[in-house]
Design a protein around this motif. Structure first.
Motif, PDB file in Angstrom:
ATOM      1  N   LEU A 105      -0.495-106.150  53.024  1.00 22.67           N
ATOM      2  CA  LEU A 105       0.412-106.643  52.234  1.00 22.67           C
ATOM      3  C   LEU A 105       0.145-108.293  52.076  1.00 22.67           C
ATOM      4  N   SER A 106      -0.306-108.751  53.075  1.00 27.39           N
ATOM      5  CA  SER A 106      -0.851-110.086  53.082  1.00 27.39           C
ATOM      6  C   SER A 106      -1.814-110.533  51.943  1.00 27.39           C
ATOM      7  N   ALA A 107      -2.524-109.667  51.926  1.00 30.72           N
ATOM      8  CA  ALA A 107      -3.897-109.859  50.907  1.00 30.72           C
ATOM      9  C   ALA A 107      -3.097-109.826  49.406  1.00 30.72           C
ATOM     10  N   LEU A 108      -1.964-108.871  49.283  1.00 29.24           N
ATOM     11  CA  LEU A 108      -1.254-108.669  47.861  1.00 29.24           C
ATOM     12  C   LEU A 108      -0.797-110.003  47.526  1.00 29.24           C
ATOM     13  N   GLY A 109       0.095-110.744  48.722  1.00 28.85           N
ATOM     14  CA  GLY A 109       0.748-112.017  48.629  1.00 28.85           C
ATOM     15  C   GLY A 109      -0.391-113.157  48.251  1.00 28.85           C
ATOM     16  N   ILE A 110      -1.519-113.061  48.700  1.00 24.54           N
ATOM     17  CA  ILE A 110      -2.503-114.163  48.399  1.00 24.54           C
ATOM     18  C   ILE A 110      -2.884-113.685  46.837  1.00 24.54           C
ATOM     19  N   PHE A 111      -3.149-112.706  46.421  1.00 25.44           N
ATOM     20  CA  PHE A 111      -3.343-112.309  45.196  1.00 25.44           C
ATOM     21  C   PHE A 111      -2.319-112.715  44.010  1.00 25.44           C
ATOM     22  N   LEU A 112      -1.256-112.367  44.379  1.00 22.81           N
ATOM     23  CA  LEU A 112       0.021-112.805  43.317  1.00 22.81           C
ATOM     24  C   LEU A 112       0.051-114.305  43.450  1.00 22.81           C
ATOM     25  N   VAL A 113      -0.056-115.025  44.677  1.00 23.84           N
ATOM     26  CA  VAL A 113       0.140-116.468  44.637  1.00 23.84           C
ATOM     27  C   VAL A 113      -0.964-117.170  43.629  1.00 23.84           C
ATOM     28  N   ALA A 114      -2.269-116.471  43.640  1.00 23.07           N
ATOM     29  CA  ALA A 114      -3.280-116.817  42.766  1.00 23.07           C
ATOM     30  C   ALA A 114      -3.159-116.440  41.198  1.00 23.07           C
ATOM     31  N   ASN A 115      -2.341-115.188  40.971  1.00 24.65           N
ATOM     32  CA  ASN A 115      -2.725-114.913  39.564  1.00 24.65           C
ATOM     33  C   ASN A 115      -1.260-114.406  38.892  1.00 24.65           C
ATOM     34  N   SER A 116      -0.084-114.573  39.671  1.00 22.99           N
ATOM     35  CA  SER A 116       1.055-114.265  38.944  1.00 22.99           C
ATOM     36  C   SER A 116       1.785-115.373  37.947  1.00 22.99           C
ATOM     37  N   THR A 117       1.991-115.023  36.684  1.00 18.94           N
ATOM     38  CA  THR A 117       2.491-116.117  35.793  1.00 18.94           C
ATOM     39  C   THR A 117       4.048-116.131  36.136  1.00 18.94           C
ATOM     40  N   LYS A 118       4.678-115.460  36.947  1.00 16.95           N
ATOM     41  CA  LYS A 118       6.165-115.375  36.941  1.00 16.95           C
ATOM     42  C   LYS A 118       6.384-115.264  38.567  1.00 16.95           C
ATOM     43  N   PRO A 119       7.573-115.930  39.146  1.00 16.06           N
ATOM     44  CA  PRO A 119       7.980-115.657  40.620  1.00 16.06           C
ATOM     45  C   PRO A 119       7.883-114.082  40.703  1.00 16.06           C
ATOM     46  N   VAL A 120       7.488-113.661  41.593  1.00 13.67           N
ATOM     47  CA  VAL A 120       7.555-112.352  42.087  1.00 13.67           C
ATOM     48  C   VAL A 120       7.924-111.869  43.622  1.00 13.67           C
ATOM     49  N   ALA A 121       8.490-111.085  43.838  1.00 14.71           N
ATOM     50  CA  ALA A 121       8.666-110.623  45.097  1.00 14.71           C
ATOM     51  C   ALA A 121       8.569-109.177  45.327  1.00 14.71           C
ATOM     52  N   PHE A 122       8.433-108.601  46.470  1.00 15.84           N
ATOM     53  CA  PHE A 122       8.009-107.190  46.755  1.00 15.84           C
ATOM     54  C   PHE A 122       8.516-106.890  48.352  1.00 15.84           C
ATOM     55  N   ARG A 123       8.968-105.446  48.212  1.00 22.20           N
ATOM     56  CA  ARG A 123       9.615-104.864  49.554  1.00 22.20           C
ATOM     57  C   ARG A 123       8.677-103.645  49.863  1.00 22.20           C
ATOM     58  N   SER A 124       8.384-103.693  51.075  1.00 22.87           N
ATOM     59  CA  SER A 124       7.500-102.773  51.753  1.00 22.87           C
ATOM     60  C   SER A 124       8.222-101.282  51.743  1.00 22.87           C
TER      61      SER A 124
END
Length: 137
Positions: A105-124
């Motif tokens: 899930l940390s790799a997903l966070g790194i991907f989202l920081v690099a690519n998301s155009t909007k603030p995004v959060a997720f829950r496991s």
């Protein structure tokens, strides 16, 4: 059938994210601009060793060697659903969207920081909350 309703898997270093295409367009932008997969060059070294092809027969010597190859980001593929279910929410989403993540899930966070155009959060699945993440502009 709506093409935006079909699932799409995006591979990134350390994992992959599977979600409906329409949700990914809303989260990452319509054109997926900047989502160029980056290959990794890997080196493999094989040590010298002996090999016995048939039990009881004499062994042959195999000399050591090295080689390099290019590894592209991949995802798990089998008949069962791979990965962990996460609920993603972002500015403008109509409630949480379900995605399936393989890798950490940390790799997903790194991907989202690099690519998301909007603030995004997720829950496991366990209820751990991550984010918000957003690409610096």
């Amino acid at each position: 059938m709506d093409p935006d309703a079909k699932d799409l898997t995006l591979n990134y270093p350390g994992g992959s994210l599977t979600m409906p295409l329409g949700a990914l367009k809303d989260l990452l932008g319509d054109t997926f601009e900047g989502l160029t997969p980056v290959p990794e060059t890997k080196s493999v070294t094989v040590k010298s060793h002996s090999r016995t092809r048939v039990i009881g027969q004499p062994s042959t010597s195999v000399s050591g060697f090295s080689y390099e190859f290019t590894q592209w980001p991949t995802s798990q593929a089998n008949n069962a659903a791979a990965g962990e279910v996460v609920l993603l929410t972002w500015d403008g989403s109509d409630g949480p969207w379900t995605g399936r993540v393989s890798g950490s899930l940390s790799a997903l966070g790194i991907f989202l920081v690099a690519n998301s155009t909007k603030p995004v959060a997720f829950r496991s699945q366990r209820g751990t909350k991550y984010g918000p993440f957003k690409k610096d502009t």
